[in-house]
Design an enzyme around this catalytic site. Structure first.
Site, PDB file in Angstrom:
ATOM      1  CE1 TYR A 184      -3.424   2.819   0.660  1.00 57.70           C
ATOM      2  CE2 TYR A 184      -2.079   3.369   2.572  1.00 57.70           C
ATOM      3  CZ  TYR A 184      -3.096   3.686   1.696  1.00 57.70           C
ATOM      4  OH  TYR A 184      -3.778   4.872   1.840  1.00 57.70           O
ATOM      5  CE  LYS A 188      -3.219   5.515  -1.753  1.00 62.09           C
ATOM      6  NZ  LYS A 188      -4.186   6.209  -2.636  1.00 62.09           N
ATOM      7  CB  THR A 221     -13.612   6.464   3.626  1.00 69.64           C
ATOM      8  OG1 THR A 221     -12.287   5.901   3.611  1.00 69.64           O
ATOM      9  CG2 THR A 221     -13.519   7.983   3.560  1.00 69.64           C
TER      10      THR A 221
END
Length: 303
Positions: A184, A188, A221
């Site tokens: 991850y 990014k 989220t």
């Protein structure tokens, strides 16, 4: 065995420590508020992942300002499929619409080890390569649209996780060792490098397109759904109390998407906390940016 365990644990520790630092900074800062923006009538925007979370708030605000917003969801554009991305770009171009704003927002985080339809590690394939290809295929439209008015803008939603990421050019698909946390963070960082290099390319060519990377902060989220059960339960409670709302996260995205076009600033940059924090690509290694760019073109069959 110990080396593999260390490889898995170290990125996780780094990421969670960074998360604590970011959360503390958010608690000590004022809530983000979207600045007053002028009408965007006649402009067309594409927002990936626009059906929920930050993407939904970006879409809602752009539509309120009068923009024609195309919400790109999984059913219409599968970022894990290069064929789907090509098909979407072809359908869009056939509509003969301008494209003033492209928000590369959709993404995955800490998903189990797996591959996209084309064999790429999921974080790298969806978060980075999928958006790279989408931007590349729509770049001519963005350039043409920027010639007749304010410059067009590409906003890539990155994360502070880029700061603990590492690009392994000879193992971008994490084949040697897999850590969801490392994968991850790598994706990014790749997004941030892509945004910086795209800005450099556009500025050098004199193209009327700006490229910005955005860190929306820690936002409540569905992105955290792949945390292990104990962490997910803790995150759910903490998020309600201390995370930014999707609207607050969208504020920085919208500021980056609209401000450069308003003042004619071709600087691009890296945005966080509602403002541009870095105005150039200098914090990122230029050779690494170029190497990743060239490898990505090869992986996507664009050279």
């Amino acid at each position: 065995m110990w080396a593999a365990l260390r490889f898995r644990l170290l990125p996780a520790v780094k990421l969670y420590l960074l998360g604590f630092k970011v959360l503390l900074a958010q608690l000590l800062s004022k809530p983000l508020r979207l600045p007053v923006m002028p009408r965007q009538d006649g402009k067309v925007a594409i927002v990936t992942g626009g059906g929920r979370g930050i993407g939904y708030e970006v879409v809602r605000h752009l539509a309120r300002l009068g923009a024609h917003v195309i919400i790109v969801e999984f059913e219409k554009l599968d970022l894990a499929s290069l064929q789907s991305i090509h098909q979407f770009a072809e359908r869009f171009k056939k509509r003969d619409l301008p494209l003033n704003i492209l928000v590369n927002n959709a993404g995955v985080m800490l998903v189990p080890e797996g591959r996209t339809e084309d064999g790429f590690e999921q974080h790298f394939g969806v978060n980075y390569l999928g958006h790279f290809l989408l931007t590349w295929l729509l770049l001519d439209t963005l350039k043409d649209s920027g010639k007749s008015g304010p410059v067009s803008c590409v906003v890539s939603v990155s994360s502070s996780a880029h700061s603990v990421g590492k690009i392994t050019l000879n193992d971008l698909n994490s084949c040697q060792h897999y850590s969801a946390h490392a994968a991850y963070c790598q994706s990014k960082l790749a997004q941030a490098l892509f945004s910086c290099h795209l800005q450099q390319e556009m500025h050098r060519d004199g193209s009327p397109v700006v490229s910005c990377a955005v860190d929306p902060g820690m936002v409540d989220t569905a992105l955290y759904q792949h945390l292990c059960t104990p962490l997910r339960l803790a995150q759910s409670l903490i998020a309600r109390l201390f995370f930014r709302t999707p609207a607050e996260g969208a504020a920085t995205v919208l500021s980056a998407a609209l401000s450069p076009a308003l003042n004619g600033d071709l600087g691009g940059g890296y945005w966080a906390n509602g403002r541009r924090e870095m105005t150039s690509a200098s914090p990122f290694d230029s050779q690494l940016r170029l190497s990743l760019w060239e490898i990505s073109l090869q992986l996507l069959g664009l050279q």
